[in-house]
Design a protein around this motif. Sequence first.
Motif, short mmCIF file in Angstrom:
data_model
loop_
_atom_site.label_atom_id
_atom_site.label_comp_id
_atom_site.label_asym_id
_atom_site.label_seq_id
_atom_site.Cartn_x
_atom_site.Cartn_y
_atom_site.Cartn_z
N ARG A 264 77.09 55.90 32.09
CA ARG A 264 77.29 56.16 30.65
C ARG A 264 78.39 55.27 30.09
NH1 ARG A 264 74.97 60.56 28.35
NH2 ARG A 264 76.50 60.53 26.70
N GLU A 265 79.46 55.07 30.87
CA GLU A 265 80.57 54.26 30.38
C GLU A 265 80.18 52.79 30.25
OE1 GLU A 265 84.51 56.70 31.60
OE2 GLU A 265 83.60 55.60 33.24
N LEU A 266 79.47 52.29 31.26
CA LEU A 266 79.07 50.88 31.21
C LEU A 266 78.04 50.67 30.09
CD1 LEU A 266 78.80 50.13 35.01
CD2 LEU A 266 80.36 49.01 33.39
N ARG A 267 77.20 51.65 29.87
CA ARG A 267 76.17 51.58 28.83
C ARG A 267 76.80 51.56 27.45
NH1 ARG A 267 73.27 57.01 29.01
NH2 ARG A 267 72.41 56.33 30.98
N SER A 268 77.79 52.45 27.24
CA SER A 268 78.32 52.61 25.89
C SER A 268 79.46 51.63 25.59
CB SER A 268 78.83 54.03 25.69
OG SER A 268 79.95 54.24 26.52
N GLY A 269 80.02 51.03 26.65
CA GLY A 269 81.09 50.07 26.41
C GLY A 269 82.46 50.69 26.22
N GLN A 270 82.59 51.98 26.51
CA GLN A 270 83.94 52.56 26.50
C GLN A 270 84.05 53.73 27.47
OE1 GLN A 270 84.85 53.88 22.56
NE2 GLN A 270 83.32 55.49 22.59
N ILE A 276 89.42 53.19 26.60
CA ILE A 276 89.36 51.87 27.22
C ILE A 276 88.04 51.20 26.86
CG2 ILE A 276 89.43 50.59 29.40
CD1 ILE A 276 90.94 52.99 30.59
N LYS A 277 88.15 49.97 26.36
CA LYS A 277 86.94 49.20 26.06
C LYS A 277 86.43 48.56 27.34
CE LYS A 277 86.16 48.86 21.42
NZ LYS A 277 86.26 50.33 21.44
N ILE A 278 85.10 48.58 27.51
CA ILE A 278 84.50 48.05 28.73
C ILE A 278 83.40 47.09 28.31
CG2 ILE A 278 83.14 48.67 30.77
CD1 ILE A 278 84.34 51.57 30.28
N LYS A 279 83.23 46.00 29.07
CA LYS A 279 82.09 45.11 28.78
C LYS A 279 80.82 45.71 29.39
CE LYS A 279 84.69 40.79 28.67
NZ LYS A 279 85.74 40.95 29.72
N SER A 280 79.69 45.53 28.70
CA SER A 280 78.43 46.06 29.24
C SER A 280 77.70 44.99 30.03
CB SER A 280 77.53 46.55 28.12
OG SER A 280 78.04 47.74 27.59
N PRO A 281 77.14 45.35 31.18
CA PRO A 281 76.40 44.38 31.99
C PRO A 281 75.03 44.04 31.38
CG PRO A 281 76.33 46.54 33.01
CD PRO A 281 77.19 46.67 31.79
N ASP A 324 72.69 39.91 37.10
CA ASP A 324 73.03 38.51 36.90
C ASP A 324 74.33 38.30 37.69
OD1 ASP A 324 74.67 36.46 35.89
OD2 ASP A 324 73.66 36.47 33.96
N ALA A 325 74.20 37.69 38.89
CA ALA A 325 75.24 37.81 39.91
C ALA A 325 76.67 37.61 39.43
CB ALA A 325 74.93 36.88 41.07
N THR A 326 77.00 36.47 38.85
CA THR A 326 78.41 36.21 38.57
C THR A 326 78.96 37.05 37.42
OG1 THR A 326 77.61 34.29 37.40
CG2 THR A 326 78.63 33.91 39.55
N LYS A 327 78.23 37.08 36.31
CA LYS A 327 78.74 37.75 35.12
C LYS A 327 78.87 39.26 35.36
CE LYS A 327 77.52 38.37 30.31
NZ LYS A 327 76.17 38.79 29.93
N ASP A 328 77.80 39.87 35.87
CA ASP A 328 77.81 41.31 36.10
C ASP A 328 78.86 41.71 37.13
OD1 ASP A 328 75.79 41.70 34.29
OD2 ASP A 328 74.20 41.63 35.78
N GLN A 329 79.02 40.85 38.12
CA GLN A 329 79.99 41.15 39.16
C GLN A 329 81.40 41.22 38.56
OE1 GLN A 329 78.73 39.05 42.51
NE2 GLN A 329 80.47 39.60 43.78
N MET A 330 81.68 40.30 37.65
CA MET A 330 82.99 40.31 37.00
C MET A 330 83.17 41.55 36.13
SD MET A 330 83.49 36.29 36.24
CE MET A 330 84.14 36.52 34.59
N ILE A 331 82.09 41.90 35.43
CA ILE A 331 82.16 43.08 34.57
C ILE A 331 82.43 44.34 35.39
CG2 ILE A 331 80.75 44.60 33.11
CD1 ILE A 331 79.49 42.04 31.94
#
Length: 361
Positions: A264-270, A276-281, A324-331
């Motif tokens: 839910r947190e990764l989906r909504s971005g917070q 806390i703001k979170i980037k979505s994969p 998406d290996a690199t970007k998602d991994q960082m997120i």
Amino acid sequence: MEVIRLHAEEQYAEEIKALIKEDKDEKPASWQMSPQQVLTYIMGGKTKKGVTIEPKYFGQRRLVELAIATLLTDRALLLIGVPGTAKSWLSEHLAAAIMGDSSLMIQGTSGTSEDAIRYGWNYAKLLQEGPSQEALVSSPVIRAMNAGKLVRIEELTRIPSDIQDALITVLSEKSLPVPELNMEIRARNGFNVIATANDRDKGVHDLSSALQRRFNIVRLPLPVDLEEELKIVNYRVKELQGFTSAPKKVIKEADIKKLITVFRELRSGQSEEGDIKIKSPTATLSTAEVISAVNSSQTMAHYFGYDDANKPIAESIVSAVVKDATKDQMILQEYLETVMKSRKGWSSLYKSCKEVLDGKG
Ligand SMILES: Nc1ncnc2c1ncn2[C@@H]1O[C@H](COP(=O)(O)OP(=O)(O)O)[C@@H](O)[C@H]1O
Ligand SMILES: [Mg+2]
């Protein structure tokens, strides 16, 4: 014969039988049960004689009423929403309850041709006899028109727009001309269309306004809160495991709640606390993904004898999130550090996720 997946009307045959048997209300032409009974089938409950009907859709009753009512009008039904909001699921169960047949279906893709919506020809027969009714290969739409049934069109907006428009005549005139045979196919009472479409799709072809006017649109939302999502997940996982040879060792509800929270947190971005703001994969992390993550964690825990639920859960989180290996991994890395690490009672899950993620690097 043992098949992997039953149609809804097969799986819930007993419920449907009971609902039909006890139906005292008026049935619309060619419906096998009244709209009230269809609603009970979808939302769950008890029949008057006490037969339990499992809920199929968790969410607002009003939306389901709207969907059922639409099918009673001369408009078609379009279920819209982000992936994994039970559009296909609801469409299958509506067809099962109303017609006892959810199998008339067209899967929309960018390669769907007009033949798939209208009709094609059996070329051997066509060459032998010329155009005839016998040489005509009916699409599910024509079969539904002839039988007065519902036809489902999945992912309508993936179909190129000019091909979608083949539906306009069908929906407005309730007939389909076959110029080669100098005739038309006319829909019987009860015919209608249930279409589904994602509104977060790459390469969508919007409906033309002419076609849009023929549909009533019902938008299915994501589950509003963790509790509602937990209900859906618990119900579906139980059901899925009833069908495969089931893992018996279950992951605890508290663990499932954590997994849902992560999605839910990764989906909504917070973060759930909203601070806390979170980037979505890149991946859509819908309820459908939660269901399969819980299911696969339980399968792993069972067959490979994990005592610590955090390990298989971490595996499922990483494999669902990192597409998406690199970007998602960082997120995900960032999420682990900013949200998960400091959360009370989450340190084991944090450690397990880190191990899995680092193992991948
Ligand atoms: N509100 C909900 N009620 C019941 N099941 C749900 C709900 N949301 C998601 N699901 C489950 O999620 C899964 C995916 O749904 P699906 O119909 O394939 O999604 P889509 O909207 O992409 O067509 C189904 O197994 C369904 O049971
Ligand atoms: Mg779908």
